[in-house]
Design a protein around this motif. Structure first.
Motif, PDB file in Angstrom:
ATOM      1  N   TRP A  69      47.851  43.988  33.959  1.00  0.00           N
ATOM      2  CA  TRP A  69      46.495  44.081  34.808  1.00  0.00           C
ATOM      3  C   TRP A  69      45.406  44.244  33.694  1.00  0.00           C
ATOM      4  O   TRP A  69      44.514  43.607  33.799  1.00  0.00           O
ATOM      5  CB  TRP A  69      46.850  45.470  35.770  1.00  0.00           C
ATOM      6  N   ALA A  99      42.461  41.792  33.708  1.00  0.00           N
ATOM      7  CA  ALA A  99      41.140  42.034  34.148  1.00  0.00           C
ATOM      8  C   ALA A  99      40.280  42.145  32.898  1.00  0.00           C
ATOM      9  O   ALA A  99      38.909  42.166  33.208  1.00  0.00           O
ATOM     10  CB  ALA A  99      41.264  43.823  34.637  1.00  0.00           C
ATOM     11  N   ALA A 111      45.848  38.644  39.439  1.00  0.00           N
ATOM     12  CA  ALA A 111      45.133  39.669  39.318  1.00  0.00           C
ATOM     13  C   ALA A 111      43.855  39.948  40.231  1.00  0.00           C
ATOM     14  O   ALA A 111      43.876  41.106  40.830  1.00  0.00           O
ATOM     15  CB  ALA A 111      44.577  39.769  38.058  1.00  0.00           C
ATOM     16  N   TRP A 112      43.354  38.542  40.707  1.00  0.00           N
ATOM     17  CA  TRP A 112      41.964  38.804  41.771  1.00  0.00           C
ATOM     18  C   TRP A 112      42.675  39.251  43.088  1.00  0.00           C
ATOM     19  O   TRP A 112      42.094  39.993  43.782  1.00  0.00           O
ATOM     20  CB  TRP A 112      41.626  37.311  41.873  1.00  0.00           C
ATOM     21  N   TRP A 140      43.510  42.688  42.939  1.00  0.00           N
ATOM     22  CA  TRP A 140      41.970  43.772  43.215  1.00  0.00           C
ATOM     23  C   TRP A 140      41.625  43.581  44.378  1.00  0.00           C
ATOM     24  O   TRP A 140      41.103  44.683  45.040  1.00  0.00           O
ATOM     25  CB  TRP A 140      41.040  42.919  42.127  1.00  0.00           C
ATOM     26  N   HIS A 141      41.516  42.598  45.340  1.00  0.00           N
ATOM     27  CA  HIS A 141      41.227  42.269  46.578  1.00  0.00           C
ATOM     28  C   HIS A 141      41.837  43.197  47.518  1.00  0.00           C
ATOM     29  O   HIS A 141      41.339  43.990  48.292  1.00  0.00           O
ATOM     30  CB  HIS A 141      41.086  40.909  46.886  1.00  0.00           C
ATOM     31  N   LEU A 176      43.497  46.071  46.898  1.00  0.00           N
ATOM     32  CA  LEU A 176      42.973  47.353  46.376  1.00  0.00           C
ATOM     33  C   LEU A 176      41.846  47.887  47.271  1.00  0.00           C
ATOM     34  O   LEU A 176      41.545  48.994  47.489  1.00  0.00           O
ATOM     35  CB  LEU A 176      42.898  47.344  44.891  1.00  0.00           C
ATOM     36  N   GLN A 177      40.742  46.921  47.272  1.00  0.00           N
ATOM     37  CA  GLN A 177      39.642  47.435  47.906  1.00  0.00           C
ATOM     38  C   GLN A 177      40.216  47.608  49.517  1.00  0.00           C
ATOM     39  O   GLN A 177      39.415  48.514  50.018  1.00  0.00           O
ATOM     40  CB  GLN A 177      38.670  46.198  47.992  1.00  0.00           C
ATOM     41  N   PRO A 189      36.436  42.940  37.182  1.00  0.00           N
ATOM     42  CA  PRO A 189      36.311  43.830  38.290  1.00  0.00           C
ATOM     43  C   PRO A 189      34.558  43.582  38.677  1.00  0.00           C
ATOM     44  O   PRO A 189      34.361  43.728  39.566  1.00  0.00           O
ATOM     45  CB  PRO A 189      36.568  44.894  37.664  1.00  0.00           C
ATOM     46  N   ALA A 214      34.301  40.323  40.386  1.00  0.00           N
ATOM     47  CA  ALA A 214      34.706  40.769  41.938  1.00  0.00           C
ATOM     48  C   ALA A 214      33.480  41.787  42.584  1.00  0.00           C
ATOM     49  O   ALA A 214      33.001  41.290  43.828  1.00  0.00           O
ATOM     50  CB  ALA A 214      35.793  41.323  41.924  1.00  0.00           C
ATOM     51  N   ASN A 215      32.738  42.676  41.901  1.00  0.00           N
ATOM     52  CA  ASN A 215      31.813  43.607  42.349  1.00  0.00           C
ATOM     53  C   ASN A 215      30.682  42.768  42.756  1.00  0.00           C
ATOM     54  O   ASN A 215      30.154  43.043  43.693  1.00  0.00           O
ATOM     55  CB  ASN A 215      31.680  44.728  41.507  1.00  0.00           C
ATOM     56  N   TRP A 225      31.538  40.752  45.872  1.00  0.00           N
ATOM     57  CA  TRP A 225      31.657  41.856  46.876  1.00  0.00           C
ATOM     58  C   TRP A 225      30.318  42.410  47.276  1.00  0.00           C
ATOM     59  O   TRP A 225      30.052  42.443  48.491  1.00  0.00           O
ATOM     60  CB  TRP A 225      32.559  42.908  46.394  1.00  0.00           C
TER      61      TRP A 225
END
Length: 353
Positions: A27, A31, A73-74, A77-78, A80-81, A104, A107-108, A111
């Motif tokens: 991870w 990341a 990994a993406w 992450w998704h 986990l949100q 991250p 992704a943020n 998001w």
């Protein structure tokens, strides 16, 4: 039996620790950005995410573009949100992303919807044609497309717009705007300008008991905007026009004649008598009252000054061509002021020859 069981636990514990450590390292490596891993970094790239694109496909596109190291990994992450019950979600739009960003961070950004923005400024006092020319010059929209969009009155979105408008002149609020790149089109620009009018100007009108209809208010404010160059004179100019309207005297405003004829006067080329006498719906020398529509986009200062104009002793004013005006109480006084200013301009032009 008990010893065997204990031995089994002792044996499996290092394996579990090893798996967890491997997963953590994986991870971490997925990341991390290429910069942090010592890899070559490319320039930022633009990624467009259409509406409704699944998260998995977004991850695949990001991996293919070299922005993230792993679509897997993406995906983690998704998920986990969702587990963290974070509000919002991945948003459509055009993004400027760099391989130097960690997964991250990328992704943020998606998001939170931090999309590429395109900016433009519409000054106070501009009309639709000026806006169209400027927007086309900036490469944002075609001028004809913008003008056509201003002739399609979006009553469904903005029901407060006066009925029967031939176009949106006066209601396209002058301001500086930032739009998501994918919304930079004629309709998108018109919508955001009307929304700004709704947010800034409309409450001013709704909270005041004015004798003017909304169209009359914006119409008058547009003329005040074109006439008032110096802020200190704005209220007086609004008062002069309001008094002339009450007393049934023609407004006699040069900017309305210019708008109707599609011209702009200068000190070297002022309006001629023939132009002033040319029949036109916007000629407020020949026609009583306000013109059929506003002639420009007024700012909030002119809108406020025109809503309840102050009483004034003046009935006339003439421009000095430096932004200020000479105000007069009578026609004779006004004509003398016009003569003095014309003589001064002629003398200055002669000196320049």
């Amino acid at each position: 039996m008990g010893c065997l069981k204990r031995a089994f636990y002792v044996g499996i514990f290092p394996i579990a620790v090893g798996i967890a450590a491997w997963q953590g390292w994986s991870w971490w490596s997925w990341a991390k950005s290429p910069v942090e891993l010592g890899e070559a970094v490319e320039q930022p790239v633009q990624i467009q995410i259409p509406e409704g694109t699944p998260a998995q496909l977004i991850g695949q596109d990001l991996e293919a573009a070299g922005l993230i190291r792993s679509a897997t990994a993406w995906k983690v992450w998704h998920r986990l949100q969702g587990f963290q019950k974070r509000e919002g979600g991945l948003q459509a739009g055009t993004y400027a992303l760099s391989p130097s960003q960690s997964l991250p961070d990328i992704a943020n950004q998606i998001w939170d919807g931090n999309v590429i923005q395109t900016g433009f400024t519409i000054p106070e006092g501009w009309n639709r044609s000026q806006m169209a020319e400027a927007l086309e010059a900036q490469g944002l929209v075609n001028a004809d497309d913008f003008l056509r969009a201003t002739e399609e009155i979006p009553y469904a979105k903005f029901p407060w717009l006066p009925q029967g408008l031939p176009h949106l002149e006066g209601f396209l609020y002058p301001d500086t705007y930032q739009l998501p790149t994918e919304q930079v089109n004629a309709d998108g620009i018109v919508d955001i300008m009307l929304l700004r009018f709704e947010q800034v100007a409309l409450p001013v009108y709704q909270q005041t008991n004015s004798a003017y209809s909304m169209l009359e208010w914006v119409n008058l404010a547009s003329i005040v905007e074109k006439e008032a160059v110096v802020a200190e004179e704005r209220d007086t100019i609004a008062g002069v026009f309001a008094r002339r309207l009450r007393e049934g005297i023609s407004l006699g405003s040069d900017p309305t004649v210019e708008y109707g004829l599609g011209i702009t006067q200068t000190p070297e080329n002022p309006l001629t008598l023939a132009q002033v006498n040319t029949p036109n719906p916007y000629n407020t020398y020949r026609n009583l009252g306000l013109p059929p529509t506003p002639i420009a986009s007024p700012g909030i200062a002119s809108l406020e000054a025109s809503l309840n104009p102050p009483d004034t002793e003046f009935l006339y004013f003439v421009a000095r061509y430096d932004g200020t005006h000479v105000f007069s109480r009578s026609l004779a006084e006004h004509e003398r002021a016009q003569g003095r200013i014309r003589d001064r301009v002629d003398a200055q032009l002669g000196d320049d020859l």
